[in-house]
Design an enzyme around this catalytic site. Structure first.
Site, PDB file in Angstrom:
ATOM      1  N   CYS A 115       0.821  -1.228   0.000  1.00  0.00           N
ATOM      2  CA  CYS A 115       0.000   0.000   0.000  1.00  0.00           C
ATOM      3  C   CYS A 115       0.851   1.273   0.000  1.00  0.00           C
ATOM      4  O   CYS A 115       0.345   2.357  -0.278  1.00  0.00           O
ATOM      5  CB  CYS A 115      -0.928   0.027   1.203  1.00  0.00           C
ATOM      6  SG  CYS A 115      -2.025  -1.382   1.249  1.00  0.00           S
ATOM      7  N   HIS A 257      -3.311   7.208   3.512  1.00  0.00           N
ATOM      8  CA  HIS A 257      -3.783   5.970   2.891  1.00  0.00           C
ATOM      9  C   HIS A 257      -5.174   5.652   3.449  1.00  0.00           C
ATOM     10  O   HIS A 257      -5.410   5.735   4.650  1.00  0.00           O
ATOM     11  CB  HIS A 257      -2.800   4.849   3.224  1.00  0.00           C
ATOM     12  CG  HIS A 257      -3.262   3.496   2.796  1.00  0.00           C
ATOM     13  ND1 HIS A 257      -3.839   3.252   1.572  1.00  0.00           N
ATOM     14  CD2 HIS A 257      -3.244   2.290   3.449  1.00  0.00           C
ATOM     15  CE1 HIS A 257      -4.141   1.976   1.471  1.00  0.00           C
ATOM     16  NE2 HIS A 257      -3.796   1.372   2.597  1.00  0.00           N
ATOM     17  N   ASN A 287     -10.352   0.367   0.381  1.00  0.00           N
ATOM     18  CA  ASN A 287      -8.886   0.364   0.388  1.00  0.00           C
ATOM     19  C   ASN A 287      -8.398  -0.071  -0.996  1.00  0.00           C
ATOM     20  O   ASN A 287      -8.608  -1.209  -1.395  1.00  0.00           O
ATOM     21  CB  ASN A 287      -8.411  -0.607   1.479  1.00  0.00           C
ATOM     22  CG  ASN A 287      -6.900  -0.685   1.590  1.00  0.00           C
ATOM     23  OD1 ASN A 287      -6.170  -0.205   0.719  1.00  0.00           O
ATOM     24  ND2 ASN A 287      -6.424  -1.305   2.656  1.00  0.00           N
TER      25      ASN A 287
END
Ligand code: UT7
Length: 330
Positions: A115, A257, A287
């Site tokens: 990520c 994030h 996500n």
């Protein structure tokens, strides 16, 4: 002071059209819209079309970023593609994208930091520019997480979505006020199995007899990752500000994030930030791993929430564990 500095001259993103809502998951696993919204902040996520590759999502985002930079694909000299879901194991997604774009004057490679890949890509691109090796770099974060999600596992399947974001970095004189002012990247391999795909690599390769191995999908120890994420993102955000010599109060917008609304809220509190200085769009996309920060950056920019001259702090955390932050003045 460096003679040259990396400046963001174009921002773009793309989200596939197909929407999967929380109520769609109520038909797949034992979950509820209420649980997903309150525990994660997610209402819906996007899913790519069958047959499309991550490079196709990246291509759409890249076209927009290049247009805003006023550049053609042949102007690029490097493509850095952050992803955990490349089109193929070989070659890199970056090479597939290079062909689709016609960016034949560029070298192209993938950046693997889960990520945090987009932040690692920014750090890499910025360092290459400062070293004088490249002048016009496309940095991408793009994912097709739907392809590595186990839609039988309620603890993970509700979280993930597909999307892409990209920025163009260009070399400018070091005395310019804008650009990447501070960046930090970190990893801790001791926690590598808290968020991973156990099978499909060299240790447990895919063979005809194990194609139904559940280990071919993402597995996450959510609770432990949650705690590490808050601590790591907080310290990376502070360190990037220190390196940039910008006080956290002088940051105009933080783009974290988008993994869980509760992680973002904890970060906001720990950094003592007013809520309106933290960008959130997790409700729409879930996500999207390495795509989440550039997707959010583009939304913030396109909606006028950030503009030239603003200090923007991007911060991400993910599998590896890998995390980092970048302070950029637009
Ligand atoms: O992007 C990379 C970084 N990723 C992250 O930062 C993600 C970090 N982790 C998280 O966001 C959260 O840990 C999750 C959203 C994954 C899980 O939330 P949680 O509050 O940590 O829940 P939990 O795992 O502690 O589970 C609580 C309960 C469990 O039931 P019991 O054991 O208490 O009966 C789970 O089985 O919630 C249950 N549960 C669900 N219930 C309904 C787990 N998933 C679901 C679900 N629907 N989808």
């Amino acid at each position: 002071m460096n003679n040259v500095k990396a400046v963001i001259t174009g921002i773009g993103s793309y989200a596939p059209e197909r929407v999967m809502s929380n109520s769609d998951f109520e038909k797949l696993v034992d979950t509820s819209d209420e649980w997903i919204r309150t525990r994660t902040g997610i209402s819906e996520r996007r899913i790519k079309a069958d047959g499309a590759g991550t490079s196709d999502l990246a291509h759409e985002a890249s076209k927009k970023a290049l247009k805003r930079a006023g550049l053609e694909p042949e102007d690029l000299d490097l493509i850095l593609f952050g992803t955990v879901t490349p089109d193929y194991q070989v070659p890199s997604a970056a090479c597939i994208l290079q062909e689709k774009m016609g960016a034949f004057n560029a070298a192209a490679m993938d950046v693997g930091a889960a990520c945090a890949s987009f932040i690692f890509g920014l750090a890499t691109g910025s360092a290459y520019i400062s070293a004088g090796l490249y002048e016009r770099i496309l940095v991408i974060g793009a994912e097709s997480l739907s392809t590595i999600t186990d839609y039988k596992d309620r603890s993970t399947c509700v979280l993930f979505g597909d999307g892409a974001g990209a920025v163009v970095l260009e070399s400018r004189n070091g005395s310019t006020k804008e650009g990447i002012l501070g960046t930090v990247i970190r990893t801790d391999g001791r926690h590598s199995k808290l968020l991973w795909i156990p099978a499909g690599g060299s240790v447990r390769p895919v063979r005809p007899d194990n194609v139904n191995d559940p280990g071919l999908f993402l597995e996450m120890a959510g609770n432990e990752v949650f705690k590490l994420a808050v601590r790591a993102m907080c310290s990376a955000a502070e360190e990037a500000c220190r390196r940039a010599d910008v006080a956290i109060e002088d940051v105009d917008l933080v783009i974290p994030h988008q993994a869980n609304i509760r992680i973002i809220n904890a970060l906001t509190k720990r950094l003592n930030l007013p809520e309106d200085k933290v960008f959130i769009n997790i409700e729409k996309y879930g996500n999207t791993s390495s795509a989440s920060v550039p997707l959010a950056l583009d939304e913030a920019y396109s909606s006028g929430r950030i503009k030239a001259g603003d200090n923007v702090l991007m911060v991400a955390f993910g599998g590896g564990m890998a995390w980092g932050a970048t302070l950029v003045r637009l």
